[in-house]
Design a protein around this motif. Structure first.
Motif, short mmCIF file in Angstrom:
data_model
loop_
_atom_site.label_atom_id
_atom_site.label_comp_id
_atom_site.label_asym_id
_atom_site.label_seq_id
_atom_site.Cartn_x
_atom_site.Cartn_y
_atom_site.Cartn_z
N ARG A 1 0.79 -1.29 0.06
CA ARG A 1 0.20 0.04 -0.07
C ARG A 1 0.78 1.36 -0.09
NH1 ARG A 1 -5.39 -0.42 1.67
NH2 ARG A 1 -5.17 1.94 2.61
N GLU A 2 2.21 1.07 0.25
CA GLU A 2 3.06 2.13 0.27
C GLU A 2 4.30 1.92 -0.40
OE1 GLU A 2 2.42 0.36 3.29
OE2 GLU A 2 1.02 1.65 4.30
N ASP A 3 4.94 2.95 -1.19
CA ASP A 3 6.18 2.73 -2.24
C ASP A 3 7.39 2.55 -1.01
OD1 ASP A 3 6.75 5.23 -1.59
OD2 ASP A 3 6.56 6.04 -3.39
N ARG A 4 8.53 2.54 -1.48
CA ARG A 4 9.64 2.30 -0.77
C ARG A 4 10.01 3.61 0.19
NH1 ARG A 4 13.09 -1.95 -2.47
NH2 ARG A 4 12.25 -2.67 -4.66
N GLU A 5 9.45 4.70 -0.38
CA GLU A 5 9.38 5.98 0.37
C GLU A 5 8.17 6.15 1.42
OE1 GLU A 5 10.18 6.31 -2.95
OE2 GLU A 5 12.27 5.81 -2.40
N ASN A 6 7.62 5.07 1.54
CA ASN A 6 6.17 5.09 2.46
C ASN A 6 5.29 5.95 2.02
OD1 ASN A 6 6.71 2.79 4.20
ND2 ASN A 6 8.14 4.22 5.49
N ARG A 7 5.08 6.22 0.58
CA ARG A 7 4.09 7.14 0.20
C ARG A 7 2.99 6.11 -0.14
NH1 ARG A 7 8.28 10.31 -3.18
NH2 ARG A 7 8.23 8.47 -4.29
N PRO A 8 1.65 6.50 -0.01
CA PRO A 8 0.67 5.69 -0.29
C PRO A 8 0.48 5.50 -2.04
CG PRO A 8 -0.34 7.14 1.09
CD PRO A 8 1.08 7.77 0.82
N PHE A 9 0.04 4.46 -2.42
CA PHE A 9 0.02 4.13 -3.93
C PHE A 9 -0.94 2.91 -3.93
CE2 PHE A 9 2.86 0.68 -3.66
CZ PHE A 9 2.84 0.05 -4.70
N VAL A 10 -1.60 3.20 -5.35
CA VAL A 10 -2.48 1.96 -5.57
C VAL A 10 -1.91 0.91 -6.57
CG1 VAL A 10 -4.77 1.65 -6.95
CG2 VAL A 10 -4.30 3.71 -5.57
N CYS A 11 -1.81 -0.19 -6.21
CA CYS A 11 -0.91 -1.30 -6.46
C CYS A 11 -1.70 -1.77 -8.08
CB CYS A 11 -0.55 -2.47 -5.87
SG CYS A 11 -1.89 -3.30 -5.27
N GLY A 12 -1.19 -2.62 -8.89
CA GLY A 12 -1.84 -3.06 -9.82
C GLY A 12 -2.97 -3.92 -9.68
N THR A 13 -2.72 -4.79 -8.76
CA THR A 13 -3.91 -5.69 -8.29
C THR A 13 -5.24 -4.62 -7.94
OG1 THR A 13 -2.48 -7.17 -7.37
CG2 THR A 13 -4.87 -7.23 -6.41
N ARG A 14 -5.03 -3.72 -7.28
CA ARG A 14 -6.05 -2.78 -6.86
C ARG A 14 -6.91 -1.99 -7.92
NH1 ARG A 14 -2.58 -2.30 -2.66
NH2 ARG A 14 -3.43 -3.04 -0.52
N GLN A 15 -5.91 -1.71 -9.02
CA GLN A 15 -6.54 -0.86 -10.15
C GLN A 15 -7.16 -1.87 -11.06
OE1 GLN A 15 -2.92 0.36 -12.31
NE2 GLN A 15 -2.30 1.96 -10.62
N THR A 16 -6.68 -3.15 -11.26
CA THR A 16 -7.43 -4.03 -12.15
C THR A 16 -8.56 -4.12 -11.46
OG1 THR A 16 -5.35 -4.81 -13.09
CG2 THR A 16 -7.23 -6.28 -13.35
N LEU A 17 -8.84 -4.89 -10.28
CA LEU A 17 -10.05 -5.33 -9.41
C LEU A 17 -10.97 -3.86 -9.46
CD1 LEU A 17 -9.93 -6.44 -5.89
CD2 LEU A 17 -11.42 -4.88 -6.53
N GLN A 18 -10.52 -2.75 -9.29
CA GLN A 18 -11.47 -1.71 -9.11
C GLN A 18 -12.05 -1.19 -10.47
OE1 GLN A 18 -9.53 1.53 -6.86
NE2 GLN A 18 -9.08 0.53 -5.26
N GLN A 19 -11.18 -1.33 -11.40
CA GLN A 19 -11.58 -0.98 -12.80
C GLN A 19 -12.69 -2.01 -13.30
OE1 GLN A 19 -8.77 -0.84 -16.02
NE2 GLN A 19 -10.08 -0.71 -17.37
N ALA A 20 -12.45 -3.49 -13.16
CA ALA A 20 -13.49 -4.37 -13.54
C ALA A 20 -14.80 -4.37 -12.78
CB ALA A 20 -12.76 -5.59 -13.31
N ALA A 21 -14.76 -4.03 -11.28
CA ALA A 21 -15.78 -3.77 -10.60
C ALA A 21 -16.70 -2.39 -11.13
CB ALA A 21 -15.45 -3.66 -8.99
N CYS A 22 -15.77 -1.58 -11.44
CA CYS A 22 -16.61 -0.15 -11.91
C CYS A 22 -17.23 -0.71 -13.35
CB CYS A 22 -15.53 0.81 -12.01
SG CYS A 22 -16.26 2.30 -12.98
N GLU A 23 -16.48 -1.29 -14.10
CA GLU A 23 -17.12 -1.25 -15.34
C GLU A 23 -18.32 -2.54 -15.30
OE1 GLU A 23 -14.61 -2.42 -18.74
OE2 GLU A 23 -13.14 -1.12 -18.07
N ALA A 24 -18.41 -3.30 -14.37
CA ALA A 24 -19.46 -4.13 -14.18
C ALA A 24 -20.72 -3.44 -13.50
CB ALA A 24 -19.11 -5.39 -13.27
N GLY A 25 -20.42 -2.34 -13.20
CA GLY A 25 -21.46 -1.45 -12.46
C GLY A 25 -21.54 -1.66 -10.79
N ILE A 26 -20.56 -1.96 -10.27
CA ILE A 26 -20.49 -2.38 -8.94
C ILE A 26 -20.13 -1.07 -8.14
CG2 ILE A 26 -19.71 -3.75 -6.83
CD1 ILE A 26 -19.59 -6.17 -9.09
#
Length: 188
Positions: free
Chosen positions: A53-78
């Protein structure tokens, strides 16, 4: 509908489990992640373990797993508020460990979560989550996806892991189809 991935709020780990050391993953130095999203959501998404959930400098970021999951859920209307993501392993392994024993121990935390939450639907993403949740080491996504299963009283949908979908774009239509199956399940 435009889509933009976001870092969902993390649910705090229950106080009595913050220092859990039963499975040994605490020695890996990764912190415990209980879950993220809406803890009251009707849909629980189950992954094998938390990603970064954080990069090497401890900054929050959205990893590829979350991006793909969220995109599919959004496209499905969830809606975002209808989803809560949790894990078989509550800590991210960073080196070798006894996978079978660790998963068996960590399943107790998941069982406790599910009994508390009583989700209307569970979405298992990836073979590891499927094998752990179904308690069947030979099961796989390919043979189980596309329908709703009853697993110990929980309505359960199976889909590929988002990282598999990112590596193999030909899986995207199947991934989206499974999220549409989730969206077609009645909630409320």
């Amino acid at each position: 509908m435009s889509f933009c991935a976001s870092l969902w709020p993390e649910e705090p780990t229950p106080g009595h489990l913050k220092d859990c050391n039963e499975c040994g993953l605490d020695s890996h130095g990764s912190r415990m992640v209980w879950g993220e999203g809406n803890p009251e959501a009707p849909i629980i998404v189950l992954l094998d373990n938390p990603g970064a959930r954080e990069d090497r400098e401890n900054r929050p970021f959205v990893c590829g797993t979350r991006q793909t999951l969220q995109q599919a859920a959004c496209e499905a209307g969830i809606k975002t508020e209808d989803l809560y993501v949790t894990y078989i392993l509550k800590r991210r392994p960073v080196r070798a460990y006894d996978k079978e024993q660790t998963r068996q121990i960590c399943m107790n935390h998941l069982k406790e979560q599910l009994q508390t939450r009583q989700p209307q639907l569970i979405v298992c993403l990836g073979n590891i989550a499927v094998q752990s949740f179904f308690q069947e080491p030979e099961f796989d996504v390919k043979s189980l996806r596309g329908k709703i299963h009853d697993v110990r009283g929980y309505q359960t949908v199976v889909a590929y892991h988002p990282l598999a979908v990112r590596r193999r774009p030909n899986l995207w239509p199947l991934f989206l189809e499974d999220w549409k199956l989730v969206a077609g399940h009645s909630f409320g």
